[in-house]
Design an enzyme around this catalytic site. Structure first.
Site, PDB file in Angstrom:
ATOM      1  N   GLU A   1       0.814  -1.221   0.000  1.00  0.00           N
ATOM      2  CA  GLU A   1       0.000   0.000   0.000  1.00  0.00           C
ATOM      3  C   GLU A   1       0.843   1.264   0.000  1.00  0.00           C
ATOM      4  OE1 GLU A   1      -3.521  -1.636   2.975  1.00  0.00           O
ATOM      5  OE2 GLU A   1      -2.695   0.359   3.267  1.00  0.00           O
TER       6      GLU A   1
ATOM      7  N   CYS B   1       2.961   8.474   1.338  1.00  0.00           N
ATOM      8  CA  CYS B   1       3.239   7.566   2.453  1.00  0.00           C
ATOM      9  C   CYS B   1       3.540   6.187   1.879  1.00  0.00           C
ATOM     10  CB  CYS B   1       2.011   7.531   3.364  1.00  0.00           C
ATOM     11  SG  CYS B   1       2.112   6.307   4.673  1.00  0.00           S
TER      12      CYS B   1
ATOM     13  N   CYS C   1       3.638  -7.054   8.939  1.00  0.00           N
ATOM     14  CA  CYS C   1       4.422  -6.451  10.024  1.00  0.00           C
ATOM     15  C   CYS C   1       4.382  -7.391  11.226  1.00  0.00           C
ATOM     16  CB  CYS C   1       3.814  -5.093  10.402  1.00  0.00           C
ATOM     17  SG  CYS C   1       4.726  -4.219  11.693  1.00  0.00           S
TER      18      CYS C   1
ATOM     19  N   CYS D   1       1.017  -4.444  17.086  1.00  0.00           N
ATOM     20  CA  CYS D   1       0.292  -3.428  17.852  1.00  0.00           C
ATOM     21  C   CYS D   1      -1.210  -3.774  17.848  1.00  0.00           C
ATOM     22  CB  CYS D   1       0.512  -2.040  17.254  1.00  0.00           C
ATOM     23  SG  CYS D   1       2.247  -1.548  17.299  1.00  0.00           S
TER      24      CYS D   1
ATOM     25  N   CYS E   1      -3.700  -2.010  15.346  1.00  0.00           N
ATOM     26  CA  CYS E   1      -3.273  -1.785  13.962  1.00  0.00           C
ATOM     27  C   CYS E   1      -3.627  -2.949  13.057  1.00  0.00           C
ATOM     28  CB  CYS E   1      -1.769  -1.525  13.923  1.00  0.00           C
ATOM     29  SG  CYS E   1      -1.126  -1.275  12.258  1.00  0.00           S
TER      30      CYS E   1
ATOM     31  N   CYS F   1      -3.719   2.443   8.232  1.00  0.00           N
ATOM     32  CA  CYS F   1      -2.591   1.579   7.955  1.00  0.00           C
ATOM     33  C   CYS F   1      -3.008   0.121   7.752  1.00  0.00           C
ATOM     34  CB  CYS F   1      -1.691   1.697   9.181  1.00  0.00           C
ATOM     35  SG  CYS F   1      -0.091   1.062   8.966  1.00  0.00           S
TER      36      CYS F   1
END
Ligand code: SAH
Length: 340
Positions: free
Chosen positions: A88, A101, A108, A112, A115, A329
């Site tokens: 993305e 961005c 990932c 978190c 997220c 995100c």
């Protein structure tokens, strides 16, 4: 065959020299691929036939295809096909500049709690060429130039440190993409040793820290990384960065209803940050369908903001862009993989 965008100018110089070419040929090649944006080495007019042959044999000039694109008035979110992974990036058109961005990993591992990216574990790091290529691809797709790069997309940049540094070199080099380091920001969840290493680099790339909590108790619940690098160590690393660069650090703080948004939390955060060269960016949480968290109420965001102000902490509330287009995100990629 590897992508030419994987090489820094120093690396290309040594490859060329060790193959019998001249050091300055690297500058010509860089100017061809980054300034003129040629799609074939044959279109670089000032290099020899031998060099063209060498480049054609060993390197590709790789741009990526756009799988999906969601546009609102000021924001476009792209899903790119990068060597069969979905990546993305988000283009934000401000009146003063275009900001892009970009992502650094496929998935990932930081986990978190709030997220979306972390729900899809890391598949792999993006290469330097894949990081740089996001900017080149969007600039070509939209026929624009980007003035700001924020490295805040999917992934933890400092968990892919070497490729990140190479990409930063190609972004900032005057013969490369040529974006000033002060117009680039890297955001991290707080990998302390890498913050220190980053502080020691030449150049003045901006640092943003995803803090999201004023104490370890709350941060431990939101961000597993805090168990490895608690707030005190993150603060010391921030001090180190400021000492080395004299640049102001951005403290990112997502406002989560009932979790970290009380006036008490704002006072605690003020004490933590007092006297430091930082500013706080309050981020209204983008809630996602699978999330257990809710965005803070507007009045609580305002009270939090006022409390920081009263305590002489610089603070802004992030302008919301792209909420209607799954701007959070990892949301677009997560949706895509769901549909598939
Ligand atoms: N790993 C890096 C960069 C990627 S995340 C980091 O942690 O900083 C970029 C920013 O978006 C982080 O501050 C992250 O905490 C925030 N973020 C993640 N999910 C979000 C959501 N649903 N709403 C608002 N911000 C979010």
């Amino acid at each position: 065959m590897s992508s030419i965008f994987d090489l820094t100018i120093n690396e290309l110089e040594s490859v060329l020299v060790s193959n019998g070419f001249k050091k300055f040929n690297a500058t010509q090649v860089f100017e061809g691929i980054y300034k003129k944006r040629v799609s074939s080495f044959n279109d670089i007019s000032n290099i020899s036939k031998e060099l063209k042959e060498f480049l054609n044999k060993n390197y590709s000039i790789e741009y990526f295809s756009v799988i999906d694109k969601l546009t609102s008035s000021d924001t476009t979110k792209y899903l790119l096909n990068i060597n069969n992974e979905q990546v993305e990036c988000v283009l934000m058109l401000h009146n003063y500049a275009n900001s892009l961005c970009i992502s650094t990993q496929v998935g990932c591992n930081m986990g978190c709690a709030f997220c979306e990216s972390g729900k899809l574990k890391k598949v792999r790091n993006l290469t330097c060429a894949e990081i740089v290529g996001q900017v080149l691809t969007i600039e070509k797709e939209e026929n624009i130039r980007v003035q700001n790069i924020v490295i805040m997309g999917i992934g933890e940049p400092f968990d892919n440190f070497d490729n990140l540094c190479k990409a930063l070199s190609n972004f900032t080099n005057s013969k490369g993409v040529n974006i000033g380091s002060r117009h680039i920001t890297v955001s991290t969840c707080g990998l302390v040793p890498k913050i220190r290493e980053f502080s020691n680099l030449e150049g003045q790339v901006n640092l943003a820290i995803s803090l999201h909590a004023p104490n370890d108790e709350v941060r431990n619940k939101l961000m597993p990384i805090n168990k490895a690098y608690p707030i005190k160590e993150v603060m010391e690393a921030i001090d180190y960065y400021i000492e080395k660069t004299n640049r102001r650090v951005t403290i990112e703080y997502i406002m989560l209803d009932g979790i970290n948004d009380s006036v008490e939390s704002a006072k605690e955060l003020s004490n933590l940050l007092k006297g430091k060269l930082v500013y706080v960016n309050l981020i209204p949480y983008n809630s996602t369908s699978s999330s257990e968290f809710n965005r803070s109420k507007k009045e609580n965001i305002m009270k939090f903001y006022d409390t920081l102000k009263k305590n002489n902490i610089e603070v802004t509330i992030r302008k919301e862009m792209g909420k209607d287009i799954k701007g959070a995100c990892g949301q677009l990629r997560a949706n895509y993989l769901d549909i598939k």
